[in-house]
Design an enzyme around this catalytic site. Structure first.
Site, short mmCIF file in Angstrom:
data_model
loop_
_atom_site.label_atom_id
_atom_site.label_comp_id
_atom_site.label_asym_id
_atom_site.label_seq_id
_atom_site.Cartn_x
_atom_site.Cartn_y
_atom_site.Cartn_z
CG ASN A 1 8.30 27.24 -16.31
OD1 ASN A 1 9.19 28.15 -17.04
ND2 ASN A 1 7.00 27.14 -15.98
CG ASP B 1 7.74 30.45 -13.45
OD1 ASP B 1 9.03 29.53 -15.15
OD2 ASP B 1 7.12 30.34 -13.96
CG ASP C 1 -5.37 25.15 -23.43
OD1 ASP C 1 -4.51 24.74 -24.04
OD2 ASP C 1 -6.38 24.66 -24.00
CG ASN D 1 7.19 28.91 -20.79
OD1 ASN D 1 7.11 29.28 -20.63
ND2 ASN D 1 7.34 27.87 -19.81
CD GLU E 1 9.59 32.65 -16.93
OE1 GLU E 1 10.81 32.40 -17.41
OE2 GLU E 1 9.69 31.20 -17.10
NE ARG F 1 3.42 31.00 -24.05
CZ ARG F 1 4.10 30.46 -22.96
NH1 ARG F 1 5.24 30.69 -23.01
NH2 ARG F 1 3.70 31.10 -21.82
#
Length: 320
Positions: free
Chosen positions: A159, A208, A131, A113, A17, A111
């Site tokens: 994102n 994304d 999750d 991103n 990514e 976390r």
């Protein structure tokens, strides 16, 4: 317009990514989020008649936590959104905790991103639950003095950050909404307002990472579709780049002239059967899209002093 991207030499990763062109060094950076890796490689000539470059052998720094994204710093080195912290990473790969957002203490593991710097050098970075618990993430702004501000809450998978050429619009995707939204952005303060829908990926997949070109078009990686879709500033579909891997995670303009589109894909979560059918899953791809990207602003840090940041250093290559 329909384009096809070619795979590059680096071996497939788990969740590559966050590609970013480091103009000061003339190379490409990208992360492998769940593997906790930051890669760096230069463009090299390709052994075919495609007219496209490849990525040559590079270097890798391994961290003891997931790394959502990295950005070059004005002082040298990198700023990393890793775990639930912001780390300053020097040229030797040694990390120092710089700042930490006030992440809720509710037992939900989270976390970092995606993350990118705005035109003034402030870092925007989003979080998500491991999750993907709905609404457990947020979008934060890290100012160069170490101040962290929550600019958006109740996010599921943060994102797709990118600014219009004049810096007055921010494009953003909370992936499960299947929509890219646009905000008014105040270049002086970084304040966001007037959120509204910009483009909908619908049943094709999830939006994304994204990149903006000099004409204000928005190039969106569509996870699950094997595509990057480009939209004009009014939201009309302009181009589709086909990628032979379904989980397209992000894209960025690269090269000395910023006329190459580098695309990351992921293998994480695919079954053995899916991996057999998608032999290039997790690879980086490249194409020449007929567009030019915007220069990447570095994080506007002060090389001598980091107000608000910790001075505790650690070796990122340790175990979790």
């Amino acid at each position: 317009m329909h384009l096809t991207a070619l795979p590059c030499a680096p071996v497939p990763g788990r969740l590559p990514e966050g590609p970013v062109w480091h103009a000061g060094r003339g190379d490409l950076l990208w992360v492998d989020i769940t593997a906790g890796l930051v890669h760096r490689a230069r463009l090299v000539d390709r052994d075919d008649d495609s007219g496209l470059p490849d990525l040559g052998p590079g270097t890798t720094v391994a961290f003891d936590r997931p790394v959502g994204a990295v950005a070059p710093c004005a002082s040298g080195g990198l700023i990393a959104a890793a775990g639930t912290s912001f780390l300053r990473v020097d040229e030797a790969g040694v990390a120092t905790e710089f700042a930490r957002p006030a992440v809720p203490d509710d037992g939900t593991p989270r976390r970092m991103n995606d993350a990118k710097c705005d035109p003034a050098g402030r870092l925007l970075a989003g979080t998500m639950a491991y999750d993907a618990t709905a609404g457990a993430g947020a979008l934060y702004r890290l100012d160069p003095d170490g101040t962290v501000t929550t600019v958006l809450g109740s996010v599921t998978i943060s994102n797709g950050l990118g600014w219009s050429p004049d810096g007055r619009l921010l494009y953003y995707a909370d992936s499960p909404t299947r929509r890219v939204d646009v905000f008014d952005h105040d270049p002086a303060t970084g304040a966001l307002s007037a959120r509204r829908p910009f483009a909908d990926t619908g049943s094709a997949g999830l939006p994304d990472g994204l990149a903006i070109d000099t004409e204000g078009r928005v190039w969106v990686a569509v996870w699950g579709a094997g595509q990057v879709r480009a939209y004009t500033p009014d939201g009309a579909l302009h181009a589709v780049v086909t990628v032979p891997a379904s989980q397209v995670s992000s894209c960025a303009f690269a090269g000395p002239d910023l006329d190459l589109l580098v695309i990351t894909t992921a293998a994480e979560g695919l079954t053995a059967e899916q991996l057999a059918a998608e032999s290039h899953a997790g690879r980086i791809f490249i194409c020449r899209p007929g567009a030019t990207g915007l220069p990447v602003p570095p994080f506007a840090d002060d090389p001598e002093h980091f107000p608000g940041g910790s001075t505790t250093s650690h070796d990122p290559r340790g175990s979790a």
